[in-house]
Design an enzyme around this catalytic site. Structure first.
Site, PDB file in Angstrom:
ATOM      1  N   ASN A 398      31.850  28.455  37.805  1.00  0.00           N
ATOM      2  CA  ASN A 398      31.653  27.566  36.674  1.00  0.00           C
ATOM      3  C   ASN A 398      30.167  27.354  36.393  1.00  0.00           C
ATOM      4  O   ASN A 398      29.627  27.936  35.455  1.00  0.00           O
ATOM      5  CB  ASN A 398      32.362  26.237  36.940  1.00  0.00           C
ATOM      6  N   ASP A 399      29.515  26.571  37.234  1.00  0.00           N
ATOM      7  CA  ASP A 399      28.124  26.214  36.953  1.00  0.00           C
ATOM      8  C   ASP A 399      27.191  27.423  36.899  1.00  0.00           C
ATOM      9  O   ASP A 399      26.208  27.403  36.176  1.00  0.00           O
ATOM     10  CB  ASP A 399      27.623  25.226  37.996  1.00  0.00           C
TER      11      ASP A 399
END
Lengths: 472, 103
Positions: A398-399
């Site tokens: 994600n990040d």
């Protein structure tokens, strides 16, 4: 005389083995060898200490007990290290680190009464002495490292949640000051034989501080914390070396203390943050106030569409994250990669330096699934090829693919180097839900026009996707 | 001031070793690729298990029940750190080697 010089020589050899081992550990080709060398040095130092160590002319006693403890520790440690799943590796390292810290603290706890008695008999007026300092530092740092490592373990294992409270920072500063005050107090106190209450108070405080130090730090930052505590334990071990005037302990401890600190800083750099920011700033604490502009439409893709898209691509890049690891889907991922390769698709993996739970963790996990080394691209290589890539599949990451790091200065991850998935022609994000990642911030990639979401657990989605591609 | 000088003189060898090891530790791992961060941390973790030598020394000179018990515990904990640390590191590195030999 003779035995002492044999012992000292073995310590020099052990120190050299530690240094060379550590050096070799930092190159992929020699790393395993380096680890074995360091282990050899350790074995040598242990055996020679048992055989030849003398204190005031007296050799090591209680040998059956020592051997018994060695056997217990070896069997438990061996089995635990062999049995642990590769995904749970960071937790395991944290536990072992805590054991070392506890060991250092126990040594100090036992040596303090003896030193106090010795100084009381000698009739000196205060405890102001190098040995006292080594004992107190060893106890404090070892205790903090032990308690902190246990909390880090709990957080990585998701047994302990995050507490985000700014007052904890002030409480921590207070504890730290208290620790310093007590250490200074003990240094200047008059030695009284048998009066050891204060050392127990110091022990308790060190343990409490260890807990409260790690508690407010987010789970995503645990690798950095473990690395930091690792270097703490190194320093605690070196305190023991100072106390016993033992060169092997001194060099080994300080080596780990300094290289561990550097490693901690390198890890922070990979996330574009300072160490201080990790320790005192709760990551993403204020991030909920992020600018929420524009329409947010999320495009979903069906399994069959995804299968077609992948099968008729020329270049596919897989960006794996911890979600892949928790779902134990690394083997399926490799299966997909082999399947696509048989259809003439070029599949590579783009590995972000902090993908997984620790830097390099993802490489270990993919290696376990037999993904060849050549297929793993580092972030920069992956970004260089991005414009020619047809599809990027983000699995459980994600990040590390968040465009906010480039174009949103208000984002807490602004400036962090990421894999620029959005530059590829198409993006498929495989995710369980729209939940935020560890940094607890929105990912704009999900709303990007090129992006297609494929919701579901990484493992079952991959299984279905593989079946779908086979049926084409 | 005098105490400080006396302290320095008494422990000059240790101070020497500490300072040199400090620089050496930084120098030795300064070019590590990020792929190896985890195994390196784990390997360093095993090396600080050298604290076990202190535990053996304490245990070897223990003569009352409390220090026997604490010493015994300390040796076990130290051994866990050493053995567990090296074995886990070896397991991680084994995987790196496996994939290399395959190609």
């Amino acid at each position: 005389m003779e035995t002492i010089s044999i012992l000292e020589m073995s310590y020099i050899l052990a120190s050299v083995l530690f240094i060379v081992g550590l050096k070799k550990l930092s190159h992929p080709d020699t790393a395993r060898n380096g680890n074995l060398m360091a282990a050899g040095g350790m074995g040598l130092a242990i055996v020679f200490t048992i055989l030849f160590h003398k204190k005031d002319g007296e050799g090591i006693g209680n040998i059956p007990w020592i051997l018994g403890a060695l056997v217990i520790g070896t069997s438990v440690g061996w089995v635990a290290a062999r049995k642990v799943k590769m995904t749970a590796m960071p937790q395991m390292v944290s536990i072992f680190n805590g054991m070392g810290g506890a060991c250092a603290a126990l040594i100090s706890l036992m040596e303090f009464p003896r030193l106090q008695e010795k100084l009381a008999i000698a009739g000196v007026s205060s405890m102001l002495h190098g040995e006292t300092l080594a004992i107190l530092f060893g106890l404090t740092i070892g205790g903090v490292s032990f308690a902190g490592s246990m909390i880090a373990f709990g957080k990585l294992d998701e047994k302990i949640g995050d507490i985000k409270a700014s007052w904890l920072r002030y409480l921590n500063l207070f504890f730290l000051a208290l620790l310093v005050v007590i250490v200074v107090m003990i240094m200047f106190k008059h030695p009284v034989s048998g009066d050891n209450t204060i050392i127990y108070i110091l022990t308790a405080l060190a343990l409490i501080y260890g807990v409260s130090f790690v508690m407010p730090i987010g789970g995503a930052d645990m690798p950095v914390v473990i690395s930091l505590l690792n270097s703490f334990t190194g320093i605690a071990a070196a305190c023991g070396g100072f106390l016993y005037n033992n060169q092997a302990m001194l060099t080994g401890g300080i080596l780990v203390g300094s290289s561990g600190t550097l490693l901690t800083i390198l890890m922070c750099k990979a996330m574009n943050r300072s160490l201080l920011n990790v320790i005192i700033g709760a990551f993403g604490g204020d991030a909920s106030a992020l600018s929420e502009t524009g329409d947010k439409t999320v495009k979903e893709i069906t399994l069959s569409d995804a299968a077609v898209l992948l099968s008729y691509s020329q270049k596919v890049l897989v960006v794996p994250g911890y979600g892949l690891a928790v779902a134990q889907a690394q083997h399926l991922c490799h299966e997909l990669d082999v399947l696509l390769a048989s259809k003439g698709v070029e599949v590579k993996y783009g590995i972000h330096p902090v993908a997984g739970r620790m830097p390099g963790h993802m490489n270990v996990l993919l290696a376990e699934a037999d993904v060849p080394y050549e297929k793993l691209l580092e972030m920069e290589e992956a970004n260089n090829e991005m414009l020619n890539t047809d599809v990027v599949i983000v699995i459980g990451a994600n990040d590390v693919v968040n465009p906010a790091s480039e174009d949103d200065p208000s984002s807490p991850i602004y400036g962090m180097p990421v894999i620029k998935a959005w530059e590829a022609k198409n993006v498929i994000v495989m995710k369980r839900s729209m939940a935020k990642g560890y940094a607890a911030i929105e990912n704009k990639l999900f709303y990007h026009p090129k992006n297609n979401m494929l919701f579901g657990d990484a493992k079952s989605t991959l299984q279905k996707l593989i079946a779908e591609i086979k049926n084409l | 001031m005098n105490e400080f000088l006396a302290f320095f003189l008494q422990y000059r060898e240790a101070i020497f070793i500490i300072l040199l090891s400090l620089f050496l530790g930084i120098e030795v791992i300064s070019h590590v690729p990020s792929v190896l961060h985890t195994p390196l941390m784990s390997g360093a973790n095993a090396i600080h298990g050298v604290v076990i030598i202190g535990a053996i020394i304490v245990m070897g000179h223990a003569n009352d029940v409390i220090s026997m018990v604490l010493g015994f515990l300390a040796v076990i904990l130290g051994t866990l750190n050493v053995v567990g640390g090296f074995v886990v590191t070896d397991r991680m590195l084994e995987m790196f080697r496996k994939k290399k030999s395959k190609n």
